[in-house]
Design a protein around this motif. Structure first.
Motif, short mmCIF file in Angstrom:
data_model
loop_
_atom_site.label_atom_id
_atom_site.label_comp_id
_atom_site.label_asym_id
_atom_site.label_seq_id
_atom_site.Cartn_x
_atom_site.Cartn_y
_atom_site.Cartn_z
N ARG A 334 0.42 -0.96 0.36
CA ARG A 334 0.25 -0.21 0.21
C ARG A 334 1.19 1.13 0.01
O ARG A 334 1.36 1.92 1.29
N PRO A 335 1.72 1.59 -1.49
CA PRO A 335 2.24 2.90 -1.36
C PRO A 335 1.37 3.75 -1.41
O PRO A 335 0.26 4.17 -1.26
N PRO A 336 1.49 5.36 -0.61
CA PRO A 336 1.12 6.18 0.24
C PRO A 336 1.28 6.48 -2.03
O PRO A 336 1.31 6.40 -3.07
N VAL A 337 -0.07 7.79 -1.71
CA VAL A 337 -0.43 8.28 -2.93
C VAL A 337 -1.23 9.33 -3.64
O VAL A 337 -1.13 10.02 -2.36
N LEU A 513 -6.65 19.08 0.61
CA LEU A 513 -6.35 18.79 2.00
C LEU A 513 -6.81 20.59 3.60
O LEU A 513 -6.93 20.82 4.07
N MET A 537 -8.73 5.44 -15.25
CA MET A 537 -8.22 4.38 -14.31
C MET A 537 -6.71 5.51 -14.49
O MET A 537 -5.69 5.05 -13.65
N GLY A 540 -4.99 7.00 -11.85
CA GLY A 540 -4.20 6.74 -10.57
C GLY A 540 -5.39 7.60 -9.22
O GLY A 540 -4.46 7.73 -8.44
N CYS A 541 -6.07 8.11 -9.10
CA CYS A 541 -6.97 8.32 -7.89
C CYS A 541 -7.51 7.61 -7.43
O CYS A 541 -7.99 6.41 -7.70
N PRO A 542 -7.16 7.32 -5.94
CA PRO A 542 -7.64 6.67 -5.06
C PRO A 542 -9.45 6.44 -4.98
O PRO A 542 -9.73 5.41 -4.42
N ILE A 544 -11.54 5.95 -7.47
CA ILE A 544 -11.63 5.51 -8.78
C ILE A 544 -11.00 4.06 -8.45
O ILE A 544 -10.15 3.90 -8.82
N SER A 545 -12.46 3.39 -8.23
CA SER A 545 -11.79 1.70 -9.29
C SER A 545 -13.09 1.45 -9.85
O SER A 545 -13.91 1.71 -10.57
N THR A 556 -17.41 8.75 -0.75
CA THR A 556 -16.05 8.92 0.59
C THR A 556 -15.38 10.04 0.29
O THR A 556 -14.84 10.46 0.94
N ARG B 44 -0.10 10.10 3.42
CA ARG B 44 -0.85 9.95 1.90
C ARG B 44 -1.12 8.37 1.42
O ARG B 44 -1.02 7.77 0.53
N GLY B 46 -0.91 6.11 2.40
CA GLY B 46 -0.64 4.85 2.67
C GLY B 46 -0.52 4.04 3.60
O GLY B 46 -1.34 4.31 4.73
N PRO B 101 -6.15 -0.03 -1.98
CA PRO B 101 -4.56 -0.13 -2.66
C PRO B 101 -4.41 0.37 -3.72
O PRO B 101 -4.98 -0.75 -4.58
N MET B 102 -3.68 1.51 -4.14
CA MET B 102 -3.40 1.72 -5.60
C MET B 102 -2.64 0.20 -6.31
O MET B 102 -3.79 0.09 -7.93
#
Lengths: 577, 189
Positions: A334-337, A513, A537, A540-542, A544-545, A556, B44, B46, B101-102
């Motif tokens: 789970r990398p930061p995005v 933020l 897609m 890379g918007c968290p 949208i899936s 949310t 962010r 993560g 996760p991404m």
């Protein structure tokens, strides 16, 4: 009164109690909260400086005028401040001066893993290293005493696990210090060669005196236990060693990590059967031991990489580990995005779409390097994007100039991007610089900077006019674009890359933020229209899936930036107005 | 003896407030306490982890493999990631929420569907709960953190009112009532 305090908060408390009058810093994880907490004490003047060199020189000025002063930075910030540091060692101080540097072993939020202890040795200034919050506060006061007694700046070295760990601190009162009358002292403070030549022997003599001090000071202490194993350590490593061994081994805990003692080491080594050094990153203490002819076990057993913990220590000493209950099989990382609604996203999408080479910089926008945008080609250090693109284009020629940009944030541009832009203008490369102006220093957790219009306390302040600044530097083509408007981004990037002179694009929209930025109602996908093309897609918007064969936008998370709407070719994404 | 608690989740889920609550509470109970977390880039969206340790004398600020007595997992995948830190016979409190996760979002990896089954095969105690539903019942989805703290509180010999006093100390006055509801829902469930 006892209080649970972050290491950085305890440092700030120490500054308060020590009667410090001024703190100037540039934010950098894991050092930022030192200055943020210091700013909560009305007795201390605090500020965010544009960079660490400026901050250190501001602190020098306050010291010269007779006040106790400080500056705080992360490890790589000390590289920026190295210039004043090395000569401050020669001038010494008037009011006590302490430089706080926070290392980041394991690189939780950094681009390298450098060991700041080398700076103390190279600049010939004393360095203290606390092992918890109580010591952090205590060492601040001790550092000012050392600074004033020995006429030297003092460095206090923190690391992530001391800076960002909370432990219990006993609070005391501030001891106010009157500002003395100013007295001119050219021989001490004007470092012309003639004066500096006279100061250098003083520096060498001071180091000898401090080494002697290190032999007996209670900053260094021996905790005798079993004599089969003796361990020399400092800072967070002391805590890991004590956690694993308790009182079953003997420990020499160092609080003063430069200069290192010799007789204390010899005495300790002679009284234990086998001597170990446990230190994260480089074998700094180990080198000193070897220099004075003491055999020890160090880096052959302990890695120069990353952080240690109890597991590392037990493994190195061949001790049994507790049973692990880990799951078999892969767990997705789970990398930061970049956040949903991040203003950097639209600009990065435009760059990625056109396969534009992009030299990056330090900030949240480094996340543009990750999947699926893959928008960056390099990230080196603060400001290196603007300087780097000039070199890249000088050798790459027009072909390179028309398909290369660099990106740098507003705070980073103020820190050290401006000088690179001066070079572009002066030495004439046809470079395109994009300033990602989100009106805040983002990654370190929202600090004000010279472009935001507010100071560290949140009070209104002068805001540097980026457009006027770029014009004044000599860039004629300066334009502002809203990164939520993909067509405008595309037009700006295309036109500025085509132009035959240097240009600056200011991609301007405040960080999502920020408290004053109100999220808009979320957009949603009309599944009867969605054809499952996955265009949305690519952002890379968290939020949208994909659910089955259709896009889904998490209400949310979505903040209604509408960037994805502009990508949808069938008009499936929308919002009821 | 030292008691080790880990709080794991996704950046932005509110683990900072949960650790602040524990820090304030345990300090007031007279323990030596250390709380360690990492700020900066990892926040962010993560994976985030906070270590809370308390006892007569605490040295290390971190908890390593096989040492945690409790893990409070705000999200299932993060529970799976850090369960290696749980000691044998330790307890993991898992919020049944999943956040992709991404790598999963872009189709480069799959979100494991059998996390709880795999956890059950281990020698650990598991409390699964829909903390998000309880948080909404309390009045705000953002109180997931306090719901989970309510659940954790059941396993400690600390009077209920000490917890509620600590909550009143760490949350803004206008949110105290809602968070006390969230805590009660987590505790009594």
């Amino acid at each position: 009164m006892k209080k649970l305090m972050l290491g950085n908060e305890a440092i700030a408390r120490g500054l308060y109690e020590a009667g410090v009058k001024l703190v100037s810093s540039y934010p950098g994880t894991p050092s930022t909260e030192i200055t943020e907490f210091a700013a909560t004490y009305p007795e201390i003047y605090c500020e965010w400086a544009p960079n660490e060199k400026v901050a250190t020189e501001v602190a020098f000025g306050a010291s010269l005028r007779g006040a106790r002063s400080a500056c705080a930075m992360k490890h790589v910030g000390l590289n920026v401040a190295a210039d004043p540091l090395f000569t401050l060692s020669y001038t010494g101080v008037n009011g006590g001066m302490v430089i706080f540097v926070a290392d980041d072993p394991a690189m939780h939020s950094s681009q390298n893993e450098q060991d700041s202890r080398h700076y103390a040795m190279a600049a010939k200034v004393p360095m203290l290293e606390p092992a918890d919050s109580a010591e952090a506060k205590e060492f601040v006061k001790r550092a000012y005493e050392i600074s004033e007694t020995y006429d030297t700046p003092v460095i206090i070295r923190m690391c992530t696990r001391i800076a960002h760990s909370q432990s219990i601190v006993e609070l005391m009162d501030r001891v106010e210090r009157d500002l003395p009358a100013y007295e001119k002292n050219p021989a001490k403070y004007i470092m012309t060669p003639a004066n500096a030549i006279r100061r250098h022997p003083f520096v060498e003599e001071r180091t000898r005196k401090l080494a002697a001090y290190g032999e007996t000071t209670d900053l260094n202490r021996v905790e005798w236990g079993g004599r089969e194993i003796g361990i020399i350590c400092s800072g967070t490593c002391y805590q890991y060693v004590k956690e694993v061994f308790g009182d079953s081994v003997s420990v020499l805990k160092l609080g003063l990590v430069h200069p290192l003692p010799t007789e204390l080491f010899r005495d300790f080594a002679a009284k234990v059967d086998k001597l170990y050094v446990v230190e994260e990153l480089d074998g700094f203490i180990e080198s000193h031991l070897r220099n004075i002819g003491i055999d020890c076990v160090g880096k052959e057993l302990f890695s120069p990489l990353g952080e240690y913990n109890q597991t590392t220590i037990r493994a190195a000493f061949g001790l049994p580990q507790p049973d692990s209950t880990g799951l078999d099989g892969q767990i997705p990382v789970r990398p930061p995005v970049m956040c949903a609604g991040c203003p950097h996203r639209g600009l990065f999408y435009t760059l990625a779409k056109h396969h534009i080479t992009c030299l990056g910089d330090i900030g949240c926008y480094t996340l543009g390097s990750a999947a699926p945008l893959f928008a960056l080609d390099s990230t080196l250090c603060m400001g290196a994007s603007v300087s780097g693109i000039h070199g890249f284009n000088k050798v790459g020629g027009p072909e390179s100039e028309h398909k290369t940009v660099c990106v740098i944030g507003d705070s980073t541009f103020m820190h050290s991007g401006m000088t690179g832009l001066v070079n572009i203008a002066y030495n004439a490369s046809n470079s395109t610089v994009i300033i990602l102006d989100n009106s805040i220093t983002g990654m370190t957790g929202h600090q004000q900077n010279p472009t935001t219009g507010y100071n560290i306390k949140g009070d209104p302040a002068l805001a540097v006019d980026l457009e006027a600044l770029c014009h004044a530097i000599g860039i004629r083509r300066v334009r502002v674009v809203d990164p939520y408007d993909l067509a405008a981004c595309e037009q700006a990037v295309t036109e500025e890359l085509a132009a035959d002179e240097p240009s600056v694009i200011i991609s301007r929209r405040p960080c999502m933020l920020l408290k004053y930025v109100k999220p808009q109602p979320p957009v949603s996908v009309d599944t009867s229209k969605c054809v499952g093309c996955r265009m949305c897609m690519k952002l890379g918007c968290p939020a949208i899936s994909f659910r089955g064969k259709k896009a889904y936008i998490d209400p949310t998370q979505c903040v209604g930036c509408k960037v994805c709407m502009q990508l949808c070719r069938v008009g499936a994404i929308g919002r009821e107005e | 003896m030292t008691c080790n608690i880990m709080i794991v989740g996704v950046g932005g889920q509110g683990s900072v407030l949960a650790s602040k609550l524990l820090g304030v509470l345990l300090t007031r109970e007279g323990y030596d306490v250390k709380v360690s977390e990492v700020h900066g880039m990892s926040q962010r969206g993560g994976s985030v982890v906070t270590y809370v340790r308390f006892g007569d004398r605490v040295y290390s600020p971190v908890i390593s493999k096989g040492e945690a007595d409790y893990i409070v997992s705000f999200e299932k995948l993060e529970g799976a990631r850090y369960v290696e830190c749980l000691r044998k016979g330790g307890r993991i409190i898992v919020n049944s929420q999943s956040i992709d996760p991404m790598p999963v979002i872009i189709g480069a990896a799959e979100y494991p569907t059998d996390i709880l089954d795999r956890l059950r095969a281990k020698d650990v105690l598991i409390d699964e709960m829909d903390a998000l539903a309880l948080a909404r019942e309390a009045g705000s989805a953002k109180s997931v953190n306090i719901v989970l703290m309510g659940r954790l509180a059941r396993y400690f010999d600390i009077p209920y009112e000490h917890w509620t006093e600590a909550i009143a100390q760490v949350v803004k006055p206008q949110f105290v009532e809602m968070n006390l509801r969230a805590f009660a829902l987590g505790y009594n469930r």
